[in-house]
Design a protein around this motif. Structure first.
Motif, PDB file in Angstrom:
ATOM      1  N   THR A 712       0.859  -1.184   0.000  1.00  0.00           N
ATOM      2  CA  THR A 712       0.000   0.000   0.000  1.00  0.00           C
ATOM      3  C   THR A 712       0.892   1.229   0.000  1.00  0.00           C
ATOM      4  O   THR A 712       1.710   1.397   0.916  1.00  0.00           O
ATOM      5  CB  THR A 712      -0.908   0.031   1.243  1.00  0.00           C
ATOM      6  N   GLU A 713       0.765   2.073  -1.010  1.00  0.00           N
ATOM      7  CA  GLU A 713       1.511   3.330  -1.034  1.00  0.00           C
ATOM      8  C   GLU A 713       0.849   4.303  -0.070  1.00  0.00           C
ATOM      9  O   GLU A 713      -0.348   4.581  -0.169  1.00  0.00           O
ATOM     10  CB  GLU A 713       1.548   3.909  -2.445  1.00  0.00           C
ATOM     11  N   LEU A 714       1.631   4.803   0.879  1.00  0.00           N
ATOM     12  CA  LEU A 714       1.086   5.662   1.926  1.00  0.00           C
ATOM     13  C   LEU A 714       1.336   7.142   1.665  1.00  0.00           C
ATOM     14  O   LEU A 714       0.499   7.984   2.000  1.00  0.00           O
ATOM     15  CB  LEU A 714       1.683   5.286   3.287  1.00  0.00           C
ATOM     16  N   GLY A 715       2.516   7.501   1.141  1.00  0.00           N
ATOM     17  CA  GLY A 715       2.808   8.923   0.978  1.00  0.00           C
ATOM     18  C   GLY A 715       4.274   9.162   0.729  1.00  0.00           C
ATOM     19  O   GLY A 715       4.985   8.300   0.196  1.00  0.00           O
ATOM     20  N   THR A 716       4.753  10.319   1.191  1.00  0.00           N
ATOM     21  CA  THR A 716       6.108  10.768   0.888  1.00  0.00           C
ATOM     22  C   THR A 716       6.742  11.371   2.130  1.00  0.00           C
ATOM     23  O   THR A 716       6.070  12.046   2.925  1.00  0.00           O
ATOM     24  CB  THR A 716       6.080  11.825  -0.231  1.00  0.00           C
ATOM     25  N   THR A 717       8.053  11.138   2.293  1.00  0.00           N
ATOM     26  CA  THR A 717       8.772  11.738   3.412  1.00  0.00           C
ATOM     27  C   THR A 717       9.131  13.184   3.102  1.00  0.00           C
ATOM     28  O   THR A 717       9.267  13.584   1.945  1.00  0.00           O
ATOM     29  CB  THR A 717      10.065  10.958   3.710  1.00  0.00           C
ATOM     30  N   GLY A 718       9.309  13.964   4.171  1.00  0.00           N
ATOM     31  CA  GLY A 718       9.728  15.354   4.031  1.00  0.00           C
ATOM     32  C   GLY A 718       8.944  16.274   4.941  1.00  0.00           C
ATOM     33  O   GLY A 718       7.886  15.912   5.485  1.00  0.00           O
ATOM     34  N   GLY A 719       9.481  17.475   5.142  1.00  0.00           N
ATOM     35  CA  GLY A 719       8.814  18.455   5.986  1.00  0.00           C
ATOM     36  C   GLY A 719       9.151  18.274   7.444  1.00  0.00           C
ATOM     37  O   GLY A 719       9.932  17.408   7.831  1.00  0.00           O
TER      38      GLY A 719
END
Length: 749
Positions: A712-719
């Motif tokens: 399951t693709e959840l999102g992206t790192t950063g911020g």
């Protein structure tokens, strides 16, 4: 008549009253000893039988269930066992001519009575077990359990236990590469101090505990024998604590880590010189154990003169010398022609060494004191043929109601703000908060071979500097899951430790276990124990990993209140090159975050139910060992493809995201399908969150699909925040403050 209770006196005075009950023996056990000997035992023999037939040493209530571990093949596709159950520790072939030995044991009751020394000598004892196999100890771990963090007694025992683990291990120069610290009301008054050690050896350096060869000399070396620890762990760990403390409180052993360090280096040089024919450490039951086990495993005969045993206290009676559990002592069997060299090496290391006896062909263990024979017994009757109890066990009547009380029916947070508050509350809860207050007291990197350590999912150490060969170890157990279903709970502990080893990129090879339970005289407790053993056996068969050995700790309860059943499982794995490992924690911005595994609505036994509702009921998450194997294969194959990996366990996805963002201060933004509460706080097994560069996302999903592992693709790192799209966000600074302040606030910075 001599004042000394000799074999001759015992024969002539058969009806003398003896304190067998005070020493923990039952009437039928005392009668059995008389039957074996054909007379009453001497006071020295009674002391030996009492400690060696204790629950801690003889496994009399548990061995009928432990036998099933022998059904697991010792040679598996993953690894070959060179020594297993019955030895001081299990030994596994890891390739390139290297083997690794590891074991986990308990020192629970002594650590309640005297926290610092109880924990310290627990570390010392497990290190000597590893040393006795011919290995250099290279790392330790410490799975710990305490009562509620705000309880007065937790504030008494926790700082001392942590200081004892750290103080002893640090002085030995052994890195502490992992463990656990769990809080639950059931451990109040009965903390669990489990200690694990890992050692490394070449195949040809393997040594076993046996005394063979008539005329070979028996050498006692290390610290002098004192009055500390008389009947220590052997009696203390075989007794239920009442509401005011243990019924018997023998003195807890006192450790000297500097002597142990000398003992380690001395013993390794003795091995290198090739002059050790057999060896045994003196741990629980002291000389009683070492002499009887060496003789029983060898040719069967040994003569020992207690007058030759170096003493710290000249007033000790022979019974006390035999029962003393003074630390930092070893016993070796040495050929007569090698004794001079043996003693010279000991002198070089400033380690006292004394010939105290010899191997005989009598088939009996015979011990003299002041020229009189005080022990004359068949050694196997002491060491291996103790009582075996078929304890009654039955599923408790309350188990159905417990499982029917499902946490899935409890009130849940609604909306983003309530979800955010729940995430913060759990992140700062005792079981999920930052454990640096504890681990900062341990040296995790001494010796320069530590690759991964807490808070990574597993500990990892390099074995060979040239090739990068290494081993990984993880210990796990969720006692709440085991209380709800001990069969499944044991398998969930096994699966989590197996997964944690695989998360770093290692191949799981074998397990050791430390089975902590309440009184075996309670049929409900024995049912828990039997079910946990059955679950572990079936789990190891399914995963193809053998049980190399371990420890059983019973009578862990205060009055009528037993601890949560706590079958701690340690899994050891091998990695060909530690440079090619997968770290824990989001490494950089711009990485894709992917969940491996499937999330189901499984909340019973969870941290959410425990922290928010103080609830325990329902059935634990379903465990699929076939899926765990497939997931492990994906994780091992994906080394170098994924940039980080972290397993999901206590606290679910929410806690995995918290820990992954805080490791390097890299935020994340995720989108959740379905019920966000279930997605965040379910504790479904068989899940790992990984990060992967955008360019490699398709390769990862194809690899997982090849092995049947859902992604399951959840999102992206950063911020600088943890963001759940459409629900809430939490600034990382607030998150870090919440996560890190719990233990310092409770225990003092």
């Amino acid at each position: 008549m001599s004042a000394l209770d000799t074999v001759a006196v015992a024969t002539e005075d058969p009806n003398r009253e003896q304190p067998w009950a005070d020493l923990g023996l039952k009437a039928d056990e005392y009668a059995r000893i008389r039957e074996i000997l054909g007379r009453r035992p001497t006071s020295s023999e009674l002391a030996m039988y009492s400690v060696m037939w204790s629950e801690h040493c003889s496994y009399k209530s548990s061995k009928v269930h432990l036998k099933q571990f022998s059904e697991i093949p010792q040679e598996t596709p993953a690894g070959r066992m060179l020594a297993g159950i019955g030895e001081n520790a299990g030994v596994i072939d890891i390739g390139q001519g290297y083997a690794v030995t590891f074991k986990v044991e308990s020192h629970n009751h002594p650590s309640y009575v005297e926290p610092y020394q109880g924990a310290a000598t627990g570390v010392g004892g497990i290190v000597r077990d590893i040393l006795a196999m011919g290995a250099r100890p290279v790392a330790v771990m410490d799975p710990l359990r305490f009562g509620p963090l705000d309880a007065d007694d937790t504030h008494r025992v926790l700082p001392g236990i942590v200081a004892g683990v750290g103080g002893y291990g640090n002085c030995l120069g052994l890195p502490n590469i992992g463990g656990e610290a769990v809080f639950d009301p059931s451990y109040l008054g009965n903390p669990l101090v489990n200690a694990l050690c890992v050692g490394v050896l070449r195949h040809e350096d393997l040594h076993l505990a046996k005394a063979s060869g008539e005329g070979n000399q028996v050498v006692l070396y290390g610290a002098k024998t004192g009055g500390d620890g008389i009947g220590g762990v052997s009696v203390l760990a075989s007794e239920t604590f009442d509401a005011t403390g243990p019924a018997k409180r023998p003195s807890v052993q006192v450790g000297d880590p500097f002597m142990e360090k000398l003992l380690i280096e001395c013993t390794l040089e003795l091995f290198q010189a090739g002059i050790v024919a057999g060896i045994q450490d003196l741990g629980g039951a002291g000389l009683s154990c070492a002499t009887s086990e060496l003789a029983s495993a060898g040719d069967g005969g040994m003569h020992v003169d207690l007058d030759l045993v170096p003493l710290r206290d000249s007033t000790l009676a022979p019974e006390e010398i035999l029962m003393s559990e003074s630390q930092e002592r070893m016993m070796a069997v040495v050929e007569p022609g090698d004794v001079e060299q043996f003693l010279a090496i000991c002198a070089k290391w400033e380690v006292d060494a004394t010939v105290v006896g010899e191997v005989t062909e009598t088939g009996r263990l015979q011990v003299d004191w002041h020229g009189e024979r005080v022990v004359d017994v068949p050694p196997r009757s002491v060491a291996h043929d103790g009582p075996t109890y078929q304890r009654a066990f039955a599923r408790p009547d309350a188990q159905d109601a417990l499982q029917a009380d499902r946490a899935e029916a409890l009130p849940r947070p609604v909306g983003g703000e309530e979800l955010r508050a729940t995430l913060l509350r759990l992140a700062g809860s005792p079981n999920l908060c930052d454990k640096s207050w504890i681990t900062d007291q341990y040296d995790r990197y001494v010796r320069g071979n530590t690759v991964l350590a807490q808070p990574s999912d597993s500990g990892m150490v390099r074995v060979d500097e040239e090739t990068g060969l290494g081993v990984s170890v993880a210990t796990d157990c969720n006692g709440r899951f085991a209380a709800l279903d001990p069969y499944a709970g044991a398998q969930l502990a096994l699966a989590e430790a197996y997964r944690n080893v695989a998360t770093g990129g290692a191949t799981p090879l074998a397990i050791s276990d430390c089975l902590n339970f309440g009184s075996p005289e309670d049929p409900g407790v024995m049912w828990q124990f039997a079910e946990a053993c059955r679950g572990l056996k079936d789990g190891c068969l399914a995963l193809g990993v053998p049980v190399t050995g371990g420890n059983v700790s019973l009578y862990n309860q205060t009055g009528e209140t037993a601890i949560l059943p706590t079958p701690v499982v340690a899994v050891l794995g091998v990695i060909d090159d530690v440079e090619r490992r997968t770290p824990t924690g989001f490494p950089a911005a711009g990485e894709r975050v992917v969940l491996l595994g499937e999330t189901r609505e499984e909340l019973s036994g969870s941290e959410w139910a425990h922290v928010v509702h103080q609830h325990l009921g329902g059935t634990p998450p379903v465990v699929s060992l076939a899926h765990e194997q497939a997931l492990a294969t994906v994780l091992q194959t994906a080394v170098g493809l994924v940039s980080s990996a972290h397993d999901l366990s206590e606290g679910g996805l929410a806690q995995a995201l918290v820990e992954s963002t805080l490791r390097h201060g890299v935020g994340v933004s995720v989108s959740l399908d379905g019920d966000p509460f279930v997605a965040l706080f379910s504790e479904s097994a068989g899940r790992v969150v990984v990060t992967v560069p955008e360019a490699d996302l398709d390769r990862l999903t194809a690899l997982a699909a090849q092995h049947g592992v859902p992604t399951t693709e959840l999102g992206t790192t950063g911020g600088g925040a943890l963001v759940v799209d459409g629900q809430f966000d939490v600034d990382l600074e607030l998150l870090r403050d919440t996560w890190t302040r719990t233990l310092p606030d409770a225990l003092g910075a």
